[in-house]
Design a protein around this motif. Structure first.
Motif, mmCIF file in Angstrom:
data_model
loop_
_atom_site.group_PDB
_atom_site.id
_atom_site.type_symbol
_atom_site.label_atom_id
_atom_site.label_comp_id
_atom_site.label_asym_id
_atom_site.label_seq_id
_atom_site.Cartn_x
_atom_site.Cartn_y
_atom_site.Cartn_z
ATOM 1 N N TRP A 71 0.834 -1.212 0.000
ATOM 2 C CA TRP A 71 0.000 0.000 0.000
ATOM 3 C C TRP A 71 0.866 1.258 0.000
ATOM 4 O O TRP A 71 0.607 2.208 -0.734
ATOM 5 C CB TRP A 71 -0.910 0.003 1.223
ATOM 6 N N ASN A 117 -12.485 6.827 -2.535
ATOM 7 C CA ASN A 117 -11.151 6.804 -1.955
ATOM 8 C C ASN A 117 -10.106 6.416 -2.996
ATOM 9 O O ASN A 117 -9.055 7.063 -3.116
ATOM 10 C CB ASN A 117 -11.140 5.816 -0.778
ATOM 11 N N THR A 159 -1.973 12.558 0.461
ATOM 12 C CA THR A 159 -2.529 11.221 0.716
ATOM 13 C C THR A 159 -1.907 10.634 1.977
ATOM 14 O O THR A 159 -2.584 9.976 2.768
ATOM 15 C CB THR A 159 -2.286 10.268 -0.475
ATOM 16 N N TYR A 207 -4.029 9.379 5.343
ATOM 17 C CA TYR A 207 -4.002 8.051 5.962
ATOM 18 C C TYR A 207 -3.397 8.081 7.365
ATOM 19 O O TYR A 207 -3.624 7.168 8.160
ATOM 20 C CB TYR A 207 -3.273 7.057 5.058
ATOM 21 N N PHE A 210 -6.582 9.195 9.276
ATOM 22 C CA PHE A 210 -7.675 8.224 9.230
ATOM 23 C C PHE A 210 -7.979 7.537 10.561
ATOM 24 O O PHE A 210 -9.149 7.458 10.958
ATOM 25 C CB PHE A 210 -7.407 7.186 8.127
ATOM 26 N N ALA A 270 -9.442 10.511 4.490
ATOM 27 C CA ALA A 270 -9.626 10.016 5.854
ATOM 28 C C ALA A 270 -11.097 9.721 6.154
ATOM 29 O O ALA A 270 -11.429 8.680 6.736
ATOM 30 C CB ALA A 270 -9.078 11.037 6.851
ATOM 31 N N PHE A 278 -12.483 6.671 3.981
ATOM 32 C CA PHE A 278 -11.947 5.396 4.465
ATOM 33 C C PHE A 278 -12.481 5.078 5.851
ATOM 34 O O PHE A 278 -12.721 3.919 6.189
ATOM 35 C CB PHE A 278 -10.412 5.426 4.468
ATOM 36 N N GLN A 304 -0.184 -0.396 10.871
ATOM 37 C CA GLN A 304 -0.821 0.281 9.745
ATOM 38 C C GLN A 304 -0.188 1.640 9.442
ATOM 39 O O GLN A 304 -0.322 2.159 8.327
ATOM 40 C CB GLN A 304 -2.323 0.462 10.015
ATOM 41 N N ASN A 326 2.047 2.260 6.250
ATOM 42 C CA ASN A 326 1.497 2.666 4.956
ATOM 43 C C ASN A 326 1.699 4.172 4.697
ATOM 44 O O ASN A 326 2.360 4.550 3.727
ATOM 45 C CB ASN A 326 0.019 2.259 4.888
ATOM 46 N N PRO A 327 1.154 5.061 5.534
ATOM 47 C CA PRO A 327 1.358 6.490 5.263
ATOM 48 C C PRO A 327 2.809 6.932 5.403
ATOM 49 O O PRO A 327 3.228 7.911 4.772
ATOM 50 C CB PRO A 327 0.457 7.189 6.285
#
Length: 304
Positions: free
Chosen positions: A18, A84, A100, A104, A107, A156, A159, A243, A246-247
């Motif tokens: 991702w 999204n 982006t 995230y 989020f 955000a 999602f 998680q 990812n960002p």
């Protein structure tokens, strides 16, 4: 290998795909965003449906779409995820991967706030502080740049809403996302056929572009499969912390690989978000530890 270690490795794999996916979409910068979205939707259906067919679980789609209420719920989830996806693709193509990444990062805190508003969930003090810091970060960026970070906020919120709906679905993640792209695919296929009929479609123009478009299905499906497998092996606190990879990788792509500028206002906003996420994660780990301790204590107590 212990199940927890397997789960962590699976989650790292999902988040790495991702997080580095902007590199893939940069390779297709010549493809209009809506056309690329249509390809991603259609080829995702091919991959997901093929996987369910191999597993003998295609019949599970009836559970996701068997009633009018289920169709409405799945349709709303499909609307959130396609919005999204489109915004993410569009943002990469216009050089806004930095936004982006911010979206995230925000989020998890938006998801927490949605849980309070919709599900009437209660937050610990540190979690409220984290939400307040996220709001301060958005306010800082808005005042500094003269406009709200709409890309980040929309990513955000969509999602977060998507996750909220998914919590109420009885079917598993892979089955539900297959149902979602099944509802979207007729529109996607219609648009692709219109483009091809008008001679504007890029598919088939050259082997490289066509292969990359087909690969969008794998790029969508593989991390979802890895994430679903990881969720069964890792506790929620660890899952939530991982998680953020990812960002973080998206931020790396934006600043290091693509050379997107970081203003002082962006640095301040990201700093506030990182502090907020540290507080939120710390609170989550504390709650998870207390919950497991409570369960162990109740199991250890002899029956009356």
């Amino acid at each position: 290998m212990p199940a927890q270690t397997q789960g962590i490795l699976l989650m790292i794999g999902a988040c790495t795909i991702w997080g580095l996916s902007p590199i893939y979409y940069k390779l297709l910068i010549n493809v209009p965003s809506l056309e690329l979205l249509a390809h991603r939707t259609f080829w995702s259906l091919v991959v997901f449906a093929g996987l369910l067919a191999v597993q003998g679980r295609l019949g599970k789609l009836r559970e996701a779409l068997g009633t009018g209420r289920a169709v409405v719920t799945t349709g709303f989830a499909a609307l959130m995820v396609t919005t999204n996806w489109f915004l993410f693709i569009f943002s990469v193509q216009i050089g806004q991967v930095r936004e982006t990444s911010l979206g995230y990062y925000i989020f998890p805190l938006v998801a927490v706030l949605l849980g309070v508003v919709v599900l009437r969930e209660r937050l610990a003090v540190l979690q409220w502080v984290a939400v307040a810091l996220a709001a301060l970060a958005v306010t800082t960026l808005t005042l500094g740049l003269g406009s709200a970070p709409w890309i980040a906020l929309t990513l955000a919120v969509t999602f977060g809403a998507y996750g909220l709906v998914k919590k109420r679905m009885a079917v598993g993640a892979v089955v539900s996302v297959t149902a979602e792209v099944l509802l979207l695919s007729p529109l996607a296929l219609f648009w692709l056929l219109v483009l091809q009929a008008q001679g504007q479609g890029v598919f088939g123009a050259d082997l490289r572009t066509s292969a990359l478009l087909i690969f969008s299905g794998v790029l969508t499906a593989l991390p979802m499969i890895l994430f679903s497998a990881a969720a069964k092996k890792v506790n929620m606190a660890t899952l939530g912390l991982l998680q953020y990879l990812n960002p973080t990788l998206q931020f790396f792509c934006a600043v290091v690989l693509f050379g997107e500028p970081l203003t002082p206002w962006h640095i301040a906003a990201f700093g506030l978000i990182w502090v907020a996420l540290a507080l939120y994660s710390g609170s989550g780990f504390a709650q998870d530890r207390a919950r497991r301790k409570s369960v162990m204590t109740s199991v250890a107590e002899p029956p009356l």
